[in-house]
Design a protein around this motif. Structure first.
Motif, PDB file in Angstrom:
ATOM      1  N   ARG A 122       0.824  -1.215   0.000  1.00 20.63           N
ATOM      2  CA  ARG A 122       0.000   0.000   0.000  1.00 20.63           C
ATOM      3  C   ARG A 122       0.856   1.262   0.000  1.00 20.63           C
ATOM      4  N   ASN A 123       2.058   1.152   0.550  1.00 19.63           N
ATOM      5  CA  ASN A 123       2.901   2.330   0.778  1.00 19.63           C
ATOM      6  C   ASN A 123       4.268   2.155   0.119  1.00 19.63           C
ATOM      7  N   PRO A 124       4.341   2.266  -1.210  1.00 16.62           N
ATOM      8  CA  PRO A 124       5.612   2.036  -1.919  1.00 16.62           C
ATOM      9  C   PRO A 124       6.695   3.065  -1.600  1.00 16.62           C
ATOM     10  N   ASN A 125       6.325   4.210  -1.011  1.00 13.67           N
ATOM     11  CA  ASN A 125       7.315   5.242  -0.694  1.00 13.67           C
ATOM     12  C   ASN A 125       7.718   5.233   0.784  1.00 13.67           C
ATOM     13  N   LEU A 126       7.300   4.194   1.512  1.00 15.77           N
ATOM     14  CA  LEU A 126       7.677   4.065   2.917  1.00 15.77           C
ATOM     15  C   LEU A 126       8.493   2.774   3.081  1.00 15.77           C
ATOM     16  N   PHE A 127       9.788   2.922   3.313  1.00 10.93           N
ATOM     17  CA  PHE A 127      10.688   1.769   3.428  1.00 10.93           C
ATOM     18  C   PHE A 127      10.695   1.284   4.875  1.00 10.93           C
ATOM     19  N   VAL A 128      10.121   0.112   5.113  1.00 17.82           N
ATOM     20  CA  VAL A 128      10.066  -0.457   6.462  1.00 17.82           C
ATOM     21  C   VAL A 128      11.395  -1.142   6.765  1.00 17.82           C
ATOM     22  N   ILE A 147      11.199   4.621   6.699  1.00 16.50           N
ATOM     23  CA  ILE A 147      11.836   5.822   6.157  1.00 16.50           C
ATOM     24  C   ILE A 147      11.006   6.291   4.960  1.00 16.50           C
ATOM     25  N   PRO A 148      10.377   7.462   5.036  1.00 22.41           N
ATOM     26  CA  PRO A 148       9.626   7.975   3.890  1.00 22.41           C
ATOM     27  C   PRO A 148      10.567   8.639   2.894  1.00 22.41           C
ATOM     28  N   TYR A 149      10.411   8.364   1.602  1.00 19.26           N
ATOM     29  CA  TYR A 149      11.346   8.938   0.634  1.00 19.26           C
ATOM     30  C   TYR A 149      10.639   9.262  -0.678  1.00 19.26           C
ATOM     31  N   THR A 150      11.206  10.220  -1.379  1.00 20.43           N
ATOM     32  CA  THR A 150      10.733  10.601  -2.707  1.00 20.43           C
ATOM     33  C   THR A 150      11.828  10.339  -3.726  1.00 20.43           C
ATOM     34  N   THR A 151      11.438   9.970  -4.926  1.00 22.74           N
ATOM     35  CA  THR A 151      12.406   9.760  -6.012  1.00 22.74           C
ATOM     36  C   THR A 151      12.294  10.856  -7.064  1.00 22.74           C
ATOM     37  N   ARG A 152      11.547  11.907  -6.752  1.00 22.61           N
ATOM     38  CA  ARG A 152      11.301  12.978  -7.743  1.00 22.61           C
ATOM     39  C   ARG A 152      11.826  14.326  -7.274  1.00 22.61           C
ATOM     40  N   SER A 188      -6.542   6.486   6.109  1.00 25.88           N
ATOM     41  CA  SER A 188      -6.536   5.436   5.095  1.00 25.88           C
ATOM     42  C   SER A 188      -6.011   4.123   5.680  1.00 25.88           C
ATOM     43  N   GLU A 189      -4.983   4.207   6.542  1.00 30.39           N
ATOM     44  CA  GLU A 189      -4.435   3.006   7.171  1.00 30.39           C
ATOM     45  C   GLU A 189      -5.440   2.380   8.142  1.00 30.39           C
ATOM     46  N   LYS A 190      -6.225   3.192   8.799  1.00 32.28           N
ATOM     47  CA  LYS A 190      -7.276   2.649   9.671  1.00 32.28           C
ATOM     48  C   LYS A 190      -8.298   1.866   8.854  1.00 32.28           C
TER      49      LYS A 190
END
Length: 377
Positions: A122-128, A147-152, A188-190
């Motif tokens: 669900r969260n491709p930009n949050l690295f667990v 770790i939340p991250y952006t590639t843009r 949304s996670e709830k």
């Protein structure tokens, strides 16, 4: 269906506590062996996995040594703009209905594991990098560190830490302090946790009929956010194309001052005793070549100007559409807040009157409404 509550909140992210490097007073040491460790990557290693390539690209572009970053994790830790990582604590029910040692202890564990299993999907930009289930406190609960991250990114590293940008890329857009990207994401996670509960025969307590409308609203909001992101991408592409056309026009405009151009089309000097006819033949060949070049440049220049004008018009139209979508998005957010308030009132009503009484009243109201519609036909 069994009813139970949901709790998802941001935690402090104390990794030593999560991984039981030290034991707090509320921990039952005898049950610590029942804890489940799903992921345990050292934070430093997680940063190497995510950012080493981007850090190398960034440092290679720096001409000054003092602008290079030796260690990205230390760089973030010393800065004030971003946290090195975030944490959420996820729990179903409480010690009374899902407590450790209760008949529903294993049920709570199954729900939480099912929720975690789909978290990164669900969260491709949050690295667990760290995830544990605690079964040695009052109620089973998850600690998920990411770790939340952006590639843009267009400044600093092209791949960098950013909670705001990470959630925006996943479709969550905030409108202010009372409605941030993080708030929308947590809601949304709830919802995702409630779906995991349903698979195990448990319903999110006091959700009622408004839940369906709320889910639809969240979906629409997400779709609008994606449309906005796509439009912004198109606007950036058009700006770049327009800039390229302007550079081309400038190139053509200054071409006549170029030495190679002047040498290529410079008229030759007449030779001694050369006849007018002979000189004319020599000049005409170069003159025709010059005319063909001027004609070609003129046509390309007109086409470039026309395309530039069309692109600017398209750019302006996209900007208008972008503005309208933002207004629509804000309206959805206002409606969302209104529905949340109604939902809170509805929960209170069910708590005061009792779920069975409220359900009975709703059924009676639906039946009465149905009869009135049939009579009017």
């Amino acid at each position: 269906m069994y009813l139970s509550s949901i709790s998802i909140e941001l935690g402090k992210g104390v990794l030593k506590h999560n991984n039981r490097k030290f034991i707090a007073e509320n921990v039952d040491r005898e049950r610590t062996k029942n804890n489940v460790e799903y992921k345990n990557i050292p934070l430093e290693e997680a940063y190497h996995i995510l950012f080493d390539e981007a850090l190398e690209r960034y440092n290679n572009k720096q001409k000054r040594a003092d602008r290079k970053i030796n260690n990205y994790l230390e760089h973030i830790q010393k800065g004030k703009q971003e946290k090195p990582f975030y944490e959420i604590i996820v729990q179903v029910g409480n010690r009374d209905d899902m407590g450790v040692g209760s008949p529903n202890e294993r049920l709570a564990k199954r729900i939480l594991e099912d929720y975690l299993r789909r978290f990164e999907e669900r969260n491709p930009n949050l690295f667990v990098f760290n995830a544990v289930l605690h079964m040695d406190e009052a109620t089973p609960h998850l600690h998920i560190d990411f770790i939340p991250y952006t590639t843009r990114s267009t400044r600093g590293l092209d791949t960098r830490v950013s909670m705001k940008k990470a959630l925006e890329e996943q479709g969550f857009v905030g409108s202010g302090r009372s409605d941030t990207e993080t708030m929308a994401w947590l809601q949304s996670e709830k919802e995702a946790l409630s779906y995991a509960m349903q698979w195990q025969g448990v319903e999110w307590e006091n959700q009622g009929n408004d839940r369906e409308h709320l889910s639809v609203l969240e979906f629409k909001k997400e779709q609008r956010s994606k449309e906005l992101a796509e439009l912004e991408g198109k606007v950036e592409d058009l700006k770049e194309t327009a800039d390229n056309l302007e550079k081309m026009i400038e190139t053509v405009t200054v071409l006549s001052t170029d030495e190679a151009f002047e040498e290529e089309y410079k008229l030759p000097e007449p030779q001694r005793l050369e006849s007018a006819k002979s000189y004319k033949e020599r000049v005409e060949e170069k003159f025709e070549k010059l005319k063909a070049f001027v004609k070609r440049v003129f046509v390309e220049l007109m086409q470039a100007r026309s395309e530039n004008k069309a692109l600017r018009a398209t750019n302006q139209n996209l900007a208008f559409e972008n503005s309208e979508l933002r207004d629509t998005n804000r309206n959805y957010q206002k409606t969302n807040r209104k529905l949340h308030k109604q939902l809170t009132d509805y929960r209170l009503l069910r708590k005061v009157l009792g779920s069975k009484n409220v359900d009975r009243l709703l059924e009676e109201a639906k039946g009465k409404n149905k009869n009135e519609k049939e009579k009017s036909l």
